[in-house]
Design a protein around this motif. Structure first.
Motif, PDB file in Angstrom:
ATOM      1  N   PHE A  70      23.434  19.281  53.357  1.00 17.81           N
ATOM      2  CA  PHE A  70      22.901  17.960  53.607  1.00 17.81           C
ATOM      3  C   PHE A  70      21.562  17.746  52.904  1.00 17.81           C
ATOM      4  O   PHE A  70      20.894  18.702  52.510  1.00 17.81           O
ATOM      5  N   PHE A  71      21.160  16.466  52.806  1.00 16.18           N
ATOM      6  CA  PHE A  71      19.960  16.130  52.042  1.00 16.18           C
ATOM      7  C   PHE A  71      18.711  16.812  52.595  1.00 16.18           C
ATOM      8  O   PHE A  71      17.770  17.099  51.850  1.00 16.18           O
ATOM      9  N   TRP A  72      18.688  17.113  53.906  1.00 15.20           N
ATOM     10  CA  TRP A  72      17.474  17.678  54.491  1.00 15.20           C
ATOM     11  C   TRP A  72      17.331  19.177  54.255  1.00 15.20           C
ATOM     12  O   TRP A  72      16.324  19.776  54.645  1.00 15.20           O
ATOM     13  N   LEU A  73      18.300  19.798  53.601  1.00 12.65           N
ATOM     14  CA  LEU A  73      18.243  21.233  53.364  1.00 12.65           C
ATOM     15  C   LEU A  73      17.576  21.607  52.040  1.00 12.65           C
ATOM     16  O   LEU A  73      17.227  22.769  51.830  1.00 12.65           O
ATOM     17  N   ASP A  74      17.408  20.619  51.158  1.00 10.70           N
ATOM     18  CA  ASP A  74      16.966  20.956  49.808  1.00 10.70           C
ATOM     19  C   ASP A  74      16.183  19.792  49.221  1.00 10.70           C
ATOM     20  O   ASP A  74      16.523  18.627  49.472  1.00 10.70           O
ATOM     21  N   GLY A  75      15.160  20.088  48.428  1.00  9.34           N
ATOM     22  CA  GLY A  75      14.362  19.041  47.812  1.00  9.34           C
ATOM     23  C   GLY A  75      14.899  18.550  46.487  1.00  9.34           C
ATOM     24  O   GLY A  75      14.345  17.602  45.910  1.00  9.34           O
ATOM     25  N   GLY A  76      15.969  19.175  45.994  1.00  4.76           N
ATOM     26  CA  GLY A  76      16.525  18.779  44.708  1.00  4.76           C
ATOM     27  C   GLY A  76      17.414  17.563  44.808  1.00  4.76           C
ATOM     28  O   GLY A  76      17.631  17.005  45.883  1.00  4.76           O
ATOM     29  N   PRO A  77      17.976  17.132  43.669  1.00  2.00           N
ATOM     30  CA  PRO A  77      18.866  15.976  43.679  1.00  2.00           C
ATOM     31  C   PRO A  77      20.153  16.286  44.433  1.00  2.00           C
ATOM     32  O   PRO A  77      20.556  17.449  44.563  1.00  2.00           O
TER      33      PRO A  77
END
Length: 278
Positions: free
Chosen positions: A261-268
Motif C-alpha cells: 500500500f501507499f503508506w509502506l513506501d515513499g516511492g512512486p
C-alpha cells in the motif's frame, strides 16, 4: 476454460454470490488447486506531519502464486496464529473459514491471481507520485474523490474516515457525513458517527472503505445503493480485486490498491481505477 474479464462476466449480486461463482469454477480456475504459500500481517501507526491526529492499521495478507490478497482488521482483532494456519491451505477451504477477514483475504488473493489488475480486467492504472506520507495520502485521495460524479453542494456519506479524503471532498465543494465504527472526531473537530446505516437516507452518494467487506457492513451499503440508484464508490486496499467484480450490482466505481500500500513506501506507486468518471 477461459477466465472471463470484467467486461464480459455478469456482475454477481453479492459477495456471497461471488464466492459461489468462484467455487463453481466460473473464473476458470479450481480454488481447491490453489494454495496459500505465504501469510503475514502488516501493522502500521501513522501521524502525518502537520496533522493533529493519527491512526493505526492492521492487515492480513495471503499470497497465492504472485498475487497477494488483503483484508484490514481492527488492531488486535486477529487471533494469534490465524495467519500461520492459512499457510499451505487451499483457497476453497479458506473461503469457508470461520473468520471473515480470512475469507475476504483468500477471495481477494484468488481473484488477484486469476484477474490481476490491468486493462484486461477493466482497470485504468493511475500512477501515484513519490513523496512523504501526507503527500501520497493526498494524491490518492484526489484520485478516489475523482470517481464521484457529483456537483458541488451534494452530500457524501463517508464510511471509514480518512482525513485526506474529507479534505479532497472539501476541495470539490462537497458536503459529507463522516462515519467510522471507532467514532471520534475529524481533523476539523467534526463528530464521526458510528452508525452509518442511520445516515444513508440523507446522503446523495456513498464513499466507503473496502474494510467494510471485512467487518460485515458492506452488504447494507451495496443494497441501499442498488435499491436507491445512488453512487457507491469504494476505496479498496481490502478486497481490491473483489470489489471491481461487484460493479453493476450496487458498486459504481472502485479505486483498487493492492499490497504493498501507499503508506509502506515513499516511492512512486500505482492505483487501479474501475468505473466512475475518467
Amino acid at each position: 476454460m477461459t477466465a472471463p474479464t470484467a467486461t464480459t462476466a455478469p456482475a454477481p449480486g453479492s459477495c456471497d454470490e461471488l464466492v459461489s461463482r468462484v467455487l463453481s469454477g466460473a473464473y476458470g480456475h479450481d480454488p481447491k488447486a490453489l494454495r496459500v504459500s505465504t501469510a503475514f500481517t502488516t501493522r502500521q501507526s501513522v501521524r502525518h506531519t502537520g496533522r493533529a491526529g493519527g491512526y493505526r492499521n492492521e492487515v492480513l495478507s495471503l499470497r497465492i502464486g504472485a498475487a497477494v490478497g488483503s483484508c484490514a482488521v481492527e488492531p488486535g482483532e486477529l487471533p494469534d496464529g490465524a495467519a500461520d494456519a492459512c499457510v499451505g491451505t487451499d483457497a476453497a477451504t479458506l473461503l469457508a473459514h470461520p473468520l471473515r477477514p480470512v475469507r475476504i483475504a483468500a477471495l481477494d488473493a484468488f481473484l488477484m491471481h486469476v484477474l490481476p489488475h490491468g486493462p484486461a480486467s477493466g482497470a485504468r492504472p493511475l500512477p501515484l507520485p513519490a513523496g512523504g506520507s501526507l503527500e501520497k495520502s493526498r494524491a490518492r485521495a484526489r484520485a478516489v474523490v475523482g470517481l464521484l460524479d457529483l456537483p458541488p453542494g451534494r452530500t457524501v456519506l463517508v464510511v471509514g474516515v480518512v482525513n485526506s479524503l474529507l479534505e479532497a471532498l472539501r476541495e470539490r465543494g462537497l458536503r459529507y457525513v463522516p462515519c467510522d465504527l471507532k467514532g471520534g472526531t475529524t481533523e476539523w473537530d467534526e463528530p464521526v458517527r458510528d452508525d452509518a446505516a442511520d445516515h444513508l437516507g440523507r446522503c446523495d452518494a456513498v464513499l466507503a472503505s473496502g474494510m467494510t467487506l471485512g467487518n460485515g457492513t458492506f452488504e447494507q451499503l451495496r443494497t441501499h445503493a442498488l435499491r436507491h440508484g445512488k453512487p457507491l464508490v469504494m476505496f479498496a486496499q481490502t478486497g481490491s480485486a473483489v470489489l471491481p467484480r461487484l460493479i453493476g450490482s450496487g458498486v459504481t466505481a472502485v479505486s483498487a490498491e493492492p499490497y504493498p500500500f501507499f503508506w509502506l513506501d515513499g516511492g512512486p506507486g500505482t492505483i487501479h481505477q474501475y468505473g466512475g468518471t475518467r
